[in-house]
Design an enzyme around this catalytic site. Structure first.
Site, PDB file in Angstrom:
ATOM      1  N   LYS A 168     -62.543   1.596  52.740  1.00  0.00           N
ATOM      2  CA  LYS A 168     -63.338   0.368  52.838  1.00  0.00           C
ATOM      3  C   LYS A 168     -64.458   0.430  51.823  1.00  0.00           C
ATOM      4  O   LYS A 168     -65.203   1.407  51.756  1.00  0.00           O
ATOM      5  CB  LYS A 168     -63.858   0.266  54.269  1.00  0.00           C
ATOM      6  CG  LYS A 168     -64.958  -0.729  54.540  1.00  0.00           C
ATOM      7  CD  LYS A 168     -65.036  -1.027  56.036  1.00  0.00           C
ATOM      8  CE  LYS A 168     -66.438  -0.917  56.589  1.00  0.00           C
ATOM      9  NZ  LYS A 168     -66.509  -1.263  58.019  1.00  0.00           N
TER      10      LYS A 168
ATOM     11  N   GLY B  16     -67.275   1.888  63.058  1.00  0.00           N
ATOM     12  CA  GLY B  16     -68.224   2.976  63.278  1.00  0.00           C
ATOM     13  C   GLY B  16     -69.629   2.538  62.935  1.00  0.00           C
ATOM     14  O   GLY B  16     -69.833   1.548  62.219  1.00  0.00           O
TER      15      GLY B  16
ATOM     16  N   GLU C  34     -64.044  -7.920  55.515  1.00  0.00           N
ATOM     17  CA  GLU C  34     -64.808  -7.875  56.764  1.00  0.00           C
ATOM     18  C   GLU C  34     -66.117  -8.658  56.637  1.00  0.00           C
ATOM     19  O   GLU C  34     -66.871  -8.463  55.677  1.00  0.00           O
ATOM     20  CB  GLU C  34     -65.087  -6.397  57.084  1.00  0.00           C
ATOM     21  CG  GLU C  34     -65.671  -6.118  58.448  1.00  0.00           C
ATOM     22  CD  GLU C  34     -65.751  -4.598  58.719  1.00  0.00           C
ATOM     23  OE1 GLU C  34     -64.967  -3.832  58.118  1.00  0.00           O
ATOM     24  OE2 GLU C  34     -66.607  -4.196  59.523  1.00  0.00           O
TER      25      GLU C  34
ATOM     26  N   SER D 140     -65.555   4.504  55.063  1.00  0.00           N
ATOM     27  CA  SER D 140     -66.353   3.368  54.638  1.00  0.00           C
ATOM     28  C   SER D 140     -67.269   3.861  53.525  1.00  0.00           C
ATOM     29  O   SER D 140     -68.123   4.712  53.752  1.00  0.00           O
ATOM     30  CB  SER D 140     -67.155   2.864  55.847  1.00  0.00           C
ATOM     31  OG  SER D 140     -68.029   1.832  55.473  1.00  0.00           O
TER      32      SER D 140
ATOM     33  N   ASP E 137     -66.680  -8.550  62.340  1.00  0.00           N
ATOM     34  CA  ASP E 137     -67.391  -7.406  62.905  1.00  0.00           C
ATOM     35  C   ASP E 137     -68.613  -7.972  63.649  1.00  0.00           C
ATOM     36  O   ASP E 137     -68.538  -8.274  64.855  1.00  0.00           O
ATOM     37  CB  ASP E 137     -67.768  -6.439  61.760  1.00  0.00           C
ATOM     38  CG  ASP E 137     -68.690  -5.289  62.154  1.00  0.00           C
ATOM     39  OD1 ASP E 137     -69.130  -5.233  63.303  1.00  0.00           O
ATOM     40  OD2 ASP E 137     -68.999  -4.429  61.289  1.00  0.00           O
TER      41      ASP E 137
ATOM     42  N   LYS F 256     -66.451  -2.505  67.857  1.00  0.00           N
ATOM     43  CA  LYS F 256     -67.414  -1.412  68.007  1.00  0.00           C
ATOM     44  C   LYS F 256     -67.912  -1.556  69.434  1.00  0.00           C
ATOM     45  O   LYS F 256     -68.535  -2.579  69.759  1.00  0.00           O
ATOM     46  CB  LYS F 256     -68.580  -1.572  67.029  1.00  0.00           C
ATOM     47  CG  LYS F 256     -68.182  -1.434  65.563  1.00  0.00           C
ATOM     48  CD  LYS F 256     -69.361  -1.690  64.656  1.00  0.00           C
ATOM     49  CE  LYS F 256     -68.956  -1.563  63.185  1.00  0.00           C
ATOM     50  NZ  LYS F 256     -70.041  -2.010  62.281  1.00  0.00           N
TER      51      LYS F 256
ATOM     52  N   LYS G 134     -67.877  -1.264  50.493  1.00  0.00           N
ATOM     53  CA  LYS G 134     -68.952  -2.198  50.805  1.00  0.00           C
ATOM     54  C   LYS G 134     -69.235  -3.034  49.569  1.00  0.00           C
ATOM     55  O   LYS G 134     -69.303  -2.489  48.448  1.00  0.00           O
ATOM     56  CB  LYS G 134     -70.211  -1.422  51.220  1.00  0.00           C
ATOM     57  CG  LYS G 134     -70.061  -0.680  52.539  1.00  0.00           C
ATOM     58  CD  LYS G 134     -70.061  -1.647  53.719  1.00  0.00           C
ATOM     59  CE  LYS G 134     -70.097  -0.889  55.045  1.00  0.00           C
ATOM     60  NZ  LYS G 134     -70.184  -1.833  56.195  1.00  0.00           N
TER      61      LYS G 134
ATOM     62  N   ASP H  48     -66.019  -4.851  52.816  1.00  0.00           N
ATOM     63  CA  ASP H  48     -66.921  -5.260  53.910  1.00  0.00           C
ATOM     64  C   ASP H  48     -68.222  -5.757  53.288  1.00  0.00           C
ATOM     65  O   ASP H  48     -68.910  -5.016  52.587  1.00  0.00           O
ATOM     66  CB  ASP H  48     -67.189  -4.073  54.848  1.00  0.00           C
ATOM     67  CG  ASP H  48     -68.024  -4.457  56.076  1.00  0.00           C
ATOM     68  OD1 ASP H  48     -68.449  -5.628  56.184  1.00  0.00           O
ATOM     69  OD2 ASP H  48     -68.242  -3.572  56.935  1.00  0.00           O
TER      70      ASP H  48
END
Ligand code: OSB
Ligand code: MG
Length: 375
Positions: A165, A295, A218, A139, A243, A267, A167, A193
């Site tokens: 991933k 995570g 996400e 990430s 998420d 998660k 952000k 995400d």
């Protein structure tokens, strides 16, 4: 084999991240980590980790609220009480006790690890895990420019990560994703995400991302929403992965019923622990919804729990389970978590319990606060 908890010890340590991690809702340069030690009546002992952050910018919980919740409400419900099995702990924590899922999860997951240890089984096998190794993703936090993000993404690709991933947030989205897609090629498994950075009215930027063939996007909309995500999913080709919104099996059911997304990031801390995680996992398997393990910048202790969970059969996509060295100069466990050149993390399947040892001296040195609660 029944479980009776005799003691819960809380402690907070500080671990500095190798580099700051920026998401749309905040930046972290270090982690205040809440570690929990559980001791059973027969002396069996395990470590667990609470994934709550320093500020309430991911969920309403924080390190400080979790500490309070464990002391005031979680501990009294579990200490000195005999549970037939670990599965029964979650219902006891849910009875007339709303929210505080990360606080509940730290103790609930520890109870699963205690049960596994006493059964002389690895946590993975005890949970019903079948995988020997887990495909791993990275990430990447929001960077100051597309070029900087490309540099990080290239390095991740070279290390073998199976999913990258990115952000994103308004203003750091289309150009950033475009640059990475261009640099890494059409087949690189990329996703984005947004951590709730968009409103439905800003859906145009998200529609633009469709052309980059992302594996998923996400949680673009509000942290507790499943209704507007359904409207957005109708506009997007890219699958939405939820998420923040999935706080329990009920929300997974809502997602499927409404069409708010097609993938779930589980998660265990976010949903209240392993009983809820397994229920979501099983429900998703029945509805052909793939899941993967997210995570929360955990230390090697929390990672052990995530790796064990991710070994269940419907964890079909790479997890955010980067090796210790991605986060820390030095982790608090031995061996540290590593990833091979093909982006795989090995699941400890042979030793009982977590499969790692906590470096107690190092933890003592890092400790800033502690409290022991007994039956
Ligand atoms: O949204 O998945 C997220 C970290 C903190 C809070 C939220 C998120 C994340 C990550 C980190 O993406 C993933 C990791 O632990 O490597
Ligand atoms: Mg996320």
């Amino acid at each position: 084999m029944s479980l009776t908890l005799r003691q819960i010890a809380l402690r907070e340590i500080t671990l500095h991240l190798k580099e700051p991690f920026r998401i749309s809702s905040g930046v972290a340069s270090h982690r205040r980590i809440l570690l929990v030690e559980l001791t059973d009546a027969d002396g069996t002992h395990v470590w667990a980790e609470c994934v709550a952050g320093e500020a309430p910018n991911y969920s309403p919980e924080t390190v400080d609220t979790a500490w309070l919740a464990i002391r005031e409400w979680v501990a009294p419900r579990v200490l000195g009480r005999t549970f037939e099995n670990a599965q029964n702990v979650f219902p006891a924590l849910e009875q007339d006790f709303r929210g505080h899922r990360m606080a509940k999860a730290a103790v609930e997951m520890g109870m699963w690890a205690l049960a596994a240890t006493r059964a002389e089984q690895s946590l993975s096998r005890f949970l019903g895990g079948t995988r020997q190794e887990i495909a791993t993703g990275i990430s990447l936090g929001i960077q100051e420019s597309p070029a900087k993000l490309v540099e990080k993404a290239r390095a991740a690709q070279a290390q073998g990560y199976r999913k990258i991933k990115l952000k994103i947030q308004p203003g750091s989205d289309v150009a950033f994703v475009a640059a990475v897609r261009e640099a890494l090629g059409p087949d690189a498994p990329l996703m984005a995400d947004a951590n709730n950075a968009y409103t439905l009215a800003e859906g145009d930027a998200l529609e633009e991302l469709d052309r980059f063939g992302l594996v998923m996007i996400e949680q673009p909309l509000a942290w507790d929403d499943v209704v507007q995500h359904a409207q957005l999913q109708q506009r997007l080709k890219t699958p939405i992965c939820l998420d923040e919104s999935i706080t329990g099996p009920d929300k997974a059911e809502d997602m499927v019923a409404l069409g708010s997304g097609r993938i779930i990031n589980i998660k265990p801390g976010r949903v209240g622990g392993f009983a809820a995680s397994r229920a979501i996992h099983d429900f998703c398997a029945r509805h052909d919804v793939p899941v993967w393990c997210g995570g929360m910048l955990e230390s090697g202790v929390g990672r052990a729990y995530n790796v064990a969970l991710a070994s269940l059969p419907n964890f079909l996509l790479p997890g955010d389970l980067s090796p210790s060295a991605r986060y820390w100069e030095r982790d608090i466990v031995t061996p540290e978590w590593t990833m091979n050149g093909h982006g795989m993390v090995r699941v400890p399947r042979d030793a009982p319990g977590l499969g790692i040892t906590v470096d107690r001296d190092r933890v003592e040195n890092l400790t800033v606060r502690r409290e022991v609660i007994t039956a």
